[in-house]
Design a protein around this motif. Structure first.
Motif, mmCIF file in Angstrom:
data_model
loop_
_atom_site.group_PDB
_atom_site.id
_atom_site.type_symbol
_atom_site.label_atom_id
_atom_site.label_comp_id
_atom_site.label_asym_id
_atom_site.label_seq_id
_atom_site.Cartn_x
_atom_site.Cartn_y
_atom_site.Cartn_z
ATOM 1 N N ASP A 76 32.317 15.785 72.319
ATOM 2 C CA ASP A 76 30.782 15.441 72.300
ATOM 3 C C ASP A 76 30.235 13.866 72.258
ATOM 4 O O ASP A 76 31.227 13.265 72.736
ATOM 5 C CB ASP A 76 30.443 16.251 70.823
ATOM 6 C CG ASP A 76 31.212 15.829 69.548
ATOM 7 O OD1 ASP A 76 31.541 14.548 69.603
ATOM 8 O OD2 ASP A 76 31.413 16.317 68.677
ATOM 9 N N SER A 78 30.636 11.971 69.571
ATOM 10 C CA SER A 78 30.377 11.405 68.917
ATOM 11 C C SER A 78 31.823 11.139 69.638
ATOM 12 O O SER A 78 32.879 10.146 68.959
ATOM 13 C CB SER A 78 30.791 11.513 67.222
ATOM 14 O OG SER A 78 31.263 12.563 67.420
ATOM 15 N N GLU A 80 34.253 13.448 69.354
ATOM 16 C CA GLU A 80 34.925 14.507 68.619
ATOM 17 C C GLU A 80 35.285 15.854 70.187
ATOM 18 O O GLU A 80 34.503 15.882 71.235
ATOM 19 C CB GLU A 80 34.807 15.033 67.876
ATOM 20 C CG GLU A 80 34.370 14.734 66.035
ATOM 21 C CD GLU A 80 33.743 14.811 65.176
ATOM 22 O OE1 GLU A 80 33.809 16.358 65.027
ATOM 23 O OE2 GLU A 80 33.774 14.506 64.051
ATOM 24 N N HIS A 97 39.762 21.534 67.366
ATOM 25 C CA HIS A 97 38.252 20.666 67.112
ATOM 26 C C HIS A 97 39.749 19.719 66.354
ATOM 27 O O HIS A 97 40.227 19.406 65.784
ATOM 28 C CB HIS A 97 37.614 21.376 66.005
ATOM 29 C CG HIS A 97 36.418 19.916 65.862
ATOM 30 N ND1 HIS A 97 37.044 19.414 64.042
ATOM 31 C CD2 HIS A 97 35.652 19.099 66.176
ATOM 32 C CE1 HIS A 97 36.369 18.374 64.270
ATOM 33 N NE2 HIS A 97 35.187 18.568 65.742
ATOM 34 N N ASP A 99 38.710 15.846 65.218
ATOM 35 C CA ASP A 99 38.044 14.710 64.686
ATOM 36 C C ASP A 99 37.919 13.702 64.923
ATOM 37 O O ASP A 99 39.355 13.139 65.397
ATOM 38 C CB ASP A 99 37.491 15.571 63.256
ATOM 39 C CG ASP A 99 39.184 14.461 62.422
ATOM 40 O OD1 ASP A 99 39.726 13.941 63.070
ATOM 41 O OD2 ASP A 99 39.245 14.868 60.900
ATOM 42 N N VAL A 124 28.334 22.246 72.581
ATOM 43 C CA VAL A 124 27.849 20.981 71.036
ATOM 44 C C VAL A 124 26.721 21.637 71.413
ATOM 45 O O VAL A 124 25.998 20.889 72.187
ATOM 46 C CB VAL A 124 28.386 20.226 71.075
ATOM 47 C CG1 VAL A 124 28.735 20.257 69.736
ATOM 48 C CG2 VAL A 124 30.124 20.695 70.383
ATOM 49 N N SER A 126 22.714 19.608 69.633
ATOM 50 C CA SER A 126 22.353 18.950 69.078
ATOM 51 C C SER A 126 22.606 18.157 67.729
ATOM 52 O O SER A 126 23.049 17.052 67.170
ATOM 53 C CB SER A 126 20.836 18.569 69.383
ATOM 54 O OG SER A 126 20.130 19.747 68.462
ATOM 55 N N GLY A 128 25.648 19.110 66.629
ATOM 56 C CA GLY A 128 27.182 18.927 66.495
ATOM 57 C C GLY A 128 27.653 20.393 66.192
ATOM 58 O O GLY A 128 28.749 20.375 66.210
#
Length: 181
Positions: A76, A78, A80, A97, A99, A124, A126, A128
């Protein structure tokens, strides 16, 4: 007048520019050293080469010929990592997942999905939140969304479809597939 740069640098625009490790060939782009090729075990990233990093998502006594062979991955905005995979041994769809701290968590999206197939997709939205797509024999496509817990919906009108492609754009799910006739 000659100017020599030390190992790991290249003379670019009158100065020694640092070059990435793992490069097989390099060149100047303005005052930067850029990789044109990477050595085995490295891949292109930015202007340089980065070393491949292998990670184990889920440990345990599993049959590697039946668990995790088919997977889809989404990184994504960010950074992740989201992974969907099949567990044909236990007839379930798994989600993993990672992080930003590098910690993996694993969970089951759909349990006892009798006859589910290995066509998988992950994206994903918007906010997240992960959205997973997979195909079930005889039932069509299933789309699972996670907002605290996984909610799965079947899309039976696509029951003859094969491969799955899925992407979010402006929070609209776009689902693509091939049709077998």
């Amino acid at each position: 007048c000659s100017f020599d740069c030390h190992q790991g640098t290249l003379l670019c625009a009158g100065r020694c520019a640092s070059c990435s490790t793992g490069t097989s060939s390099i060149a100047c782009s303005g005052d930067r050293c850029v990789a044109l090729g990477c050595q085995p075990g490295f891949h292109a990233c930015g202007d340089g080469c980065c070393e491949w990093r292998l990670e184990t998502i889920e440990e345990g006594a599993i049959d590697l010929e039946r668990v995790g062979l088919n997977a889809a991955l989404h990184v994504d905005p960010s950074g992740e990592v989201h992974v969907i995979s099949s567990d044909t041994e236990n007839e379930r769809v798994r989600y993993a997942h990672r992080d930003l701290a590098g910690t993996w968590t694993n969970e089951t999206i759909a349990d006892t999905m009798s006859g589910f197939n290995v066509y998988l997709a992950i994206s994903v939205d918007s906010m997240g939140r992960p959205v997973a797509g997979f195909r079930t024999y005889g039932f069509g496509f299933a789309v699972a969304t996670r907002d605290g817990t996984w909610n799965t919906a079947l899309i039976p009108e696509l029951e003859m479809s094969e491969e799955v492609a899925m992407v979010f754009r402006d929070d609209v799910l776009h689902f693509g597939s091939s049709i077998t006739t």
